[in-house]
Design an enzyme around this catalytic site. Structure first.
Site, PDB file in Angstrom:
ATOM      1  CE1 TYR A  41      -3.739  -2.109  -0.197  1.00  0.00           C
ATOM      2  CE2 TYR A  41      -4.369  -1.362   1.991  1.00  0.00           C
ATOM      3  CZ  TYR A  41      -4.657  -2.066   0.836  1.00  0.00           C
ATOM      4  OH  TYR A  41      -5.858  -2.715   0.731  1.00  0.00           O
ATOM      5  CB  CYS A  73      -2.931  -1.114   7.308  1.00  0.00           C
ATOM      6  SG  CYS A  73      -2.014  -0.409   5.925  1.00  0.00           S
ATOM      7  CB  THR A  75      -0.220   2.637   4.415  1.00  0.00           C
ATOM      8  OG1 THR A  75       1.078   2.334   4.921  1.00  0.00           O
ATOM      9  CG2 THR A  75      -0.095   3.338   3.082  1.00  0.00           C
ATOM     10  CB  CYS A 187       4.764   0.222   8.805  1.00  0.00           C
ATOM     11  SG  CYS A 187       4.381  -1.140   7.672  1.00  0.00           S
ATOM     12  CG  HIS A 189       4.200  -5.343   6.903  1.00  0.00           C
ATOM     13  ND1 HIS A 189       2.969  -4.794   6.653  1.00  0.00           N
ATOM     14  CD2 HIS A 189       4.294  -6.435   6.094  1.00  0.00           C
ATOM     15  CE1 HIS A 189       2.349  -5.512   5.717  1.00  0.00           C
ATOM     16  NE2 HIS A 189       3.133  -6.510   5.362  1.00  0.00           N
TER      17      HIS A 189
END
Ligand code: DGL
Length: 266
Positions: A41, A73, A75, A187, A189
């Site tokens: 993204y 998320c 983003t 983020c 991740h």
């Protein structure tokens, strides 16, 4: 009555939020959606991404009827939370850069926000800084590669550690003897690489991962949404804990997700 929570990310980053949610709400039904056909993204142009996510949620909400949605998320959250909240009756919990706790924690006054290239350009992020950290030097670091590297780590593919070191390097500022002492993992991740970051960092810093705070918020919102025991959509739910990906058939099991979400692999 079981509470159904839909956890959404572009890929596997949302597992870092999922782990603490399940720890807090072990009886909740989880639907995990990875829009991996759209990953990453962080490289999308804002308007097209907004359109894509809203369209996806038309289907997801109708199909799964969640009590609470977690946009796991940064983003996506910094772009579409207001739109989603305006459009759907269901409560949404977002994931946005933890700038307020970082500003409270820093001793040197230098904080890095490590995120995708899109998140560091959002007005939402600038507003968080203006509102919560006006006197802190905020170093915005948008990484093009880290989300993909975190996916490598998760799926046990070889990890390019030199690339990880290069991506985190701009977080470490040394200005007249004052150094960065807090890095915000903005983020979902990135906590999958937290132990690698710690090992490769040029000096020790505090890494802020807001997942526990988000899980607390989800539990609160679920309590409100269900009024204690009645879900917003009190029909019997069809499936158990499920994983959907938009790009391919689910290539991993729910158990794998939980395991990684809990241990913050590294
Ligand atoms: N996990 C997402 C986030 O928190 C971004 C990864 C991507 O670029 O898709 O921002």
């Amino acid at each position: 009555m079981t509470t159904r929570i839909l956890v959404f990310d572009s890929g596997i980053g949302g597992v870092t939020v999922l782990g603490p949610i399940v720890a807090r709400m072990p009886d909740a039904e989880i639907v995990y959606v990875a829009d991996d056909a759209g990953f990453p993204y962080g490289e999308w142009e804002a308007d097209s991404l907004k359109e894509r996510i809203v369209a996806l949620f038309e289907t997801l909400i109708a199909e799964h009827r969640p009590d609470v949605v977690v946009i796991a998320c940064n983003t996506a959250s910094t772009l579409v939370l207001p739109v989603l909240r305006a459009r759907f009756a269901c409560p949404f919990v977002g994931t946005v850069p933890a700038i307020k706790p970082a500003a409270a924690l820093t001793k040197t006054g230098i904080v890095a926000v490590l995120a995708t290239p899109a998140t560091v350009k959002r007005d939402y992020t600038f507003d968080l800084i203006a509102d919560h950290a006006p006197d802190t030097a905020i170093v915005l670091v948008g990484s093009h590669r880290l989300a993909g590297l975190a996916e490598d780590r998760f799926f046990d593919r070889p990890l390019d550690e030199a690339a990880v070191a290069a991506e985190i390097a701009p977080c470490f500022v040394d200005k007249e003897g004052q150094r960065t002492d807090v890095v915000v993992l903005a983020c979902t991740h990135y906590p999958l690489l937290e132990n690698v970051f710690r090992r490769l960092a040029p000096w020790p810093v505090s890494w802020i991962n807001p997942a526990d705070a988000i899980a607390r918020r989800v539990a609160d919102v679920a309590g409100i949404a269900t009024g204690g025991d009645a879900p917003l959509w009190p029909q019997a739910f069809r499936e158990g804990r499920v994983v959907f990906t938009s790009g391919r058939a689910a290539p991993f099991s729910y158990a794998t997700f939980l395991e990684h979400g809990r241990c913050g692999a590294g």
